[in-house]
Design a protein around this motif. Structure first.
Motif, PDB file in Angstrom:
ATOM      1  N   ALA A   1       4.776  -4.220   3.167  1.00 31.88           N
ATOM      2  CA  ALA A   1       5.914  -4.132   4.094  1.00 31.88           C
ATOM      3  C   ALA A   1       6.785  -2.932   3.730  1.00 31.88           C
ATOM      4  N   GLU A   2       6.866  -2.650   2.440  1.00 33.25           N
ATOM      5  CA  GLU A   2       7.679  -1.507   1.983  1.00 33.25           C
ATOM      6  C   GLU A   2       6.919  -0.194   2.100  1.00 33.25           C
ATOM      7  N   LYS A   3       5.661  -0.191   1.676  1.00 31.67           N
ATOM      8  CA  LYS A   3       4.876   1.056   1.628  1.00 31.67           C
ATOM      9  C   LYS A   3       4.198   1.390   2.958  1.00 31.67           C
ATOM     10  N   LYS A   4       4.123   0.386   3.857  1.00 32.11           N
ATOM     11  CA  LYS A   4       3.492   0.511   5.183  1.00 32.11           C
ATOM     12  C   LYS A   4       1.967   0.532   5.121  1.00 32.11           C
ATOM     13  N   THR A   5       1.378   1.451   4.343  1.00 30.13           N
ATOM     14  CA  THR A   5      -0.084   1.499   4.246  1.00 30.13           C
ATOM     15  C   THR A   5      -0.486   2.007   2.861  1.00 30.13           C
ATOM     16  N   LEU A   6      -1.535   1.398   2.305  1.00 27.28           N
ATOM     17  CA  LEU A   6      -2.027   1.802   0.989  1.00 27.28           C
ATOM     18  C   LEU A   6      -3.541   1.697   0.968  1.00 27.28           C
ATOM     19  N   SER A   7      -4.178   2.532   0.145  1.00 23.18           N
ATOM     20  CA  SER A   7      -5.625   2.425  -0.046  1.00 23.18           C
ATOM     21  C   SER A   7      -5.911   1.292  -1.030  1.00 23.18           C
ATOM     22  N   ALA A   8      -7.176   0.884  -1.084  1.00 26.01           N
ATOM     23  CA  ALA A   8      -7.576  -0.156  -2.029  1.00 26.01           C
ATOM     24  C   ALA A   8      -7.312   0.292  -3.462  1.00 26.01           C
ATOM     25  N   VAL A   9      -7.588   1.542  -3.756  1.00 23.03           N
ATOM     26  CA  VAL A   9      -7.388   2.065  -5.116  1.00 23.03           C
ATOM     27  C   VAL A   9      -5.898   2.070  -5.478  1.00 23.03           C
ATOM     28  N   GLU A  10      -5.050   2.434  -4.510  1.00 25.96           N
ATOM     29  CA  GLU A  10      -3.598   2.424  -4.759  1.00 25.96           C
ATOM     30  C   GLU A  10      -3.102   1.009  -5.018  1.00 25.96           C
ATOM     31  N   LEU A  11      -3.590   0.052  -4.231  1.00 33.34           N
ATOM     32  CA  LEU A  11      -3.197  -1.342  -4.453  1.00 33.34           C
ATOM     33  C   LEU A  11      -3.709  -1.845  -5.804  1.00 33.34           C
ATOM     34  N   LYS A  12      -4.930  -1.484  -6.135  1.00 35.29           N
ATOM     35  CA  LYS A  12      -5.502  -1.881  -7.423  1.00 35.29           C
ATOM     36  C   LYS A  12      -4.648  -1.387  -8.586  1.00 35.29           C
ATOM     37  N   SER A  13      -4.213  -0.149  -8.481  1.00 27.13           N
ATOM     38  CA  SER A  13      -3.379   0.448  -9.533  1.00 27.13           C
ATOM     39  C   SER A  13      -2.012  -0.239  -9.610  1.00 27.13           C
ATOM     40  N   LEU A  14      -1.380  -0.449  -8.448  1.00 32.60           N
ATOM     41  CA  LEU A  14      -0.060  -1.088  -8.404  1.00 32.60           C
ATOM     42  C   LEU A  14      -0.089  -2.505  -8.969  1.00 32.60           C
ATOM     43  N   LEU A  15      -1.170  -3.232  -8.695  1.00 37.43           N
ATOM     44  CA  LEU A  15      -1.265  -4.634  -9.103  1.00 37.43           C
ATOM     45  C   LEU A  15      -1.822  -4.801 -10.513  1.00 37.43           C
ATOM     46  N   GLY A  16      -2.357  -3.722 -11.066  1.00 35.72           N
ATOM     47  CA  GLY A  16      -2.878  -3.794 -12.437  1.00 35.72           C
ATOM     48  C   GLY A  16      -4.210  -4.518 -12.556  1.00 35.72           C
ATOM     49  N   PHE A  17      -5.003  -4.540 -11.465  1.00 36.64           N
ATOM     50  CA  PHE A  17      -6.312  -5.200 -11.507  1.00 36.64           C
ATOM     51  C   PHE A  17      -7.252  -4.444 -12.448  1.00 36.64           C
ATOM     52  N   LYS A  18      -8.029  -5.170 -13.250  1.00 37.92           N
ATOM     53  CA  LYS A  18      -9.030  -4.569 -14.144  1.00 37.92           C
ATOM     54  C   LYS A  18     -10.446  -4.745 -13.616  1.00 37.92           C
ATOM     55  N   CYS A  19     -10.599  -5.433 -12.496  1.00 39.03           N
ATOM     56  CA  CYS A  19     -11.926  -5.654 -11.918  1.00 39.03           C
ATOM     57  C   CYS A  19     -12.444  -4.347 -11.300  1.00 39.03           C
ATOM     58  N   SER A  20     -13.684  -4.365 -10.831  1.00 38.10           N
ATOM     59  CA  SER A  20     -14.274  -3.157 -10.241  1.00 38.10           C
ATOM     60  C   SER A  20     -13.656  -2.865  -8.870  1.00 38.10           C
ATOM     61  N   ASP A  21     -13.822  -1.634  -8.407  1.00 34.89           N
ATOM     62  CA  ASP A  21     -13.357  -1.272  -7.060  1.00 34.89           C
ATOM     63  C   ASP A  21     -14.023  -2.157  -6.010  1.00 34.89           C
ATOM     64  N   ARG A  22     -15.323  -2.470  -6.221  1.00 36.61           N
ATOM     65  CA  ARG A  22     -16.052  -3.293  -5.252  1.00 36.61           C
ATOM     66  C   ARG A  22     -15.394  -4.675  -5.129  1.00 36.61           C
ATOM     67  N   ASN A  23     -14.953  -5.249  -6.241  1.00 35.66           N
ATOM     68  CA  ASN A  23     -14.251  -6.543  -6.187  1.00 35.66           C
ATOM     69  C   ASN A  23     -12.981  -6.433  -5.358  1.00 35.66           C
ATOM     70  N   VAL A  24     -12.271  -5.318  -5.516  1.00 35.66           N
ATOM     71  CA  VAL A  24     -11.024  -5.117  -4.773  1.00 35.66           C
ATOM     72  C   VAL A  24     -11.309  -4.989  -3.287  1.00 35.66           C
ATOM     73  N   TYR A  25     -12.373  -4.230  -2.929  1.00 27.99           N
ATOM     74  CA  TYR A  25     -12.746  -4.124  -1.507  1.00 27.99           C
ATOM     75  C   TYR A  25     -13.065  -5.509  -0.938  1.00 27.99           C
ATOM     76  N   ASP A  26     -13.822  -6.306  -1.691  1.00 32.91           N
ATOM     77  CA  ASP A  26     -14.184  -7.651  -1.217  1.00 32.91           C
ATOM     78  C   ASP A  26     -12.936  -8.500  -0.991  1.00 32.91           C
ATOM     79  N   TYR A  27     -12.010  -8.396  -1.925  1.00 26.93           N
ATOM     80  CA  TYR A  27     -10.773  -9.185  -1.863  1.00 26.93           C
ATOM     81  C   TYR A  27      -9.928  -8.777  -0.651  1.00 26.93           C
ATOM     82  N   LEU A  28      -9.676  -7.500  -0.509  1.00 25.47           N
ATOM     83  CA  LEU A  28      -8.828  -7.012   0.588  1.00 25.47           C
ATOM     84  C   LEU A  28      -9.526  -7.146   1.942  1.00 25.47           C
TER      85      LEU A  28
END
Length: 345
Positions: A38-65
């Motif tokens: 709501a604040e950032k309007k739009t973010l990539s999966a990698v940007e969200l992964k970094s902001l949230l501190g996820f340690k899983c793979s990028d593929r896991n993040v794509y599946d989640y989002l």
């Protein structure tokens, strides 16, 4: 060629794996993904992964989002490495923590409390006993009200699950003959605030146990309606209800057994003038008991939470209203699976 309708396991598996979908949404609320977007309007999966501190793979993040996208909670442009995510209209309105329309309190409580307690549904059915903090003795509300953080979470949950209903009720019920409303078990005061906001002639009181009052006062201050919305303290087991033209109970009756439900309706009756209205706002189950599955699941949630509480049909409500002495009843569908069951004195 003749077409055969063969059985399919699709619905069985959809319901059986339902906790997967549930946990995906509940965790997204916990991570405040919708508030961030709501604040950032739009973010990539990698940007969200970094902001949230996820340690899983990028593929896991794509599946989640992408699961959140498929459910309709996120919008997506691009795919995988090129994907950009933003909120859907609904999540932007209801799941951004910085908006007064936020209903995530209920989802937070589902994640933090009820998700694990519902794992003991079998035990609840076998024993008829609560499966929450009061398990082994005590009372749910005593347990909740003795812990400031748990109480605040519970209050925000009740606000979250009822916000849409309160907005709808404040706009659809005919308030023209009334001036004073009291919301019994008023929690954070949202029903009173919605009525005051949409009905400028109404004066409202949100009435609850003493520990709730500071939370309600803060909410009233936030909406800047303290000229027409007041707080009052009381215990409906010990005290008579203050006089009012309209007495409302939102998610209150279903906490208790039938005898207590009738007692509470009697107290409301006694507080009303002739022509006054008692309103119960809950997931009223359809009389055929084959449509409002949310109401029936909420009734099972009362087993988990209180042991002897249950949700009810409009036919049940009519029977209790007649027992108490109300002259007439009506029902107004509200948001989603909830309704306002109304009894007139």
């Amino acid at each position: 060629m003749e077409k055969h309708n063969h059985p399919t396991p699709e619905n069985i598996m959809k319901i059986g794996t339902g906790f997967w979908a549930s946990k995906i949404l509940l965790s997204a609320v916990k991570f405040q993904i919708f508030t961030i977007l709501a604040e950032k309007k739009t973010l990539s999966a990698v940007e969200l992964k970094s902001l949230l501190g996820f340690k899983c793979s990028d593929r896991n993040v794509y599946d989640y989002l992408d699961s959140l996208t498929t459910f309709g909670f996120l919008n997506r442009e691009g795919i995988l490495e090129t994907s950009k995510y933003s909120n859907s209209i609904e999540t932007d309105f209801f799941l951004d923590k910085n908006k007064p329309s936020y209903i995530g309190g209920m989802l937070e409580m589902l994640n933090n409390r009820l998700y694990n307690f519902w794992g003991n549904l079998e035990e609840g059915l076998m024993t008829g006993l609560p499966q929450n903090e009061s398990k082994g003795g005590g009372n749910l509300f005593e347990a909740l009200y003795s812990d400031a953080d748990r109480l605040k979470e519970f209050i925000h949950a009740m606000s979250g699950i009822q916000m849409g209903n309160f907005m709808a009720f404040s706009q659809t019920f005919d308030f023209s003959k009334y001036k004073r409303l009291i919301d019994v078990g008023g929690s954070a005061g949202l029903l009173s605030l919605m009525v005051a906001k949409n009905q400028p002639h109404m004066n409202c009181t949100t009435w609850d146990l003493p520990p709730v009052e500071p939370i309600a006062k803060a909410t009233i201050q936030q909406f800047q309606l303290d000229d027409r919305v007041k707080t009052a303290k009381g215990d409906f087991f010990k005290d008579t209800l203050p006089a009012a033209d309209v007495v409302v109970m939102g998610n209150v009756l279903h906490d208790w057994d039938e005898e207590t439900k009738i007692m509470l309706m009697q107290k409301a009756f006694d507080a009303l003038p002739n022509g006054g209205a008692f309103v119960a706002i809950e997931g009223v189950i359809d009389d055929e008991r084959n449509k409002n599955v949310f109401g029936m699941m909420m009734s099972l949630n009362m087993l988990i939470e209180t042991g002897n509480g249950f949700d009810y049909t409009f036919a049940d409500f009519n029977r209790w209203a007649k027992t108490v002495g109300f002259k007439a009843t009506s029902i107004i569908p509200l948001a989603g699976p909830s309704s306002a069951a109304i009894a007139y004195k």
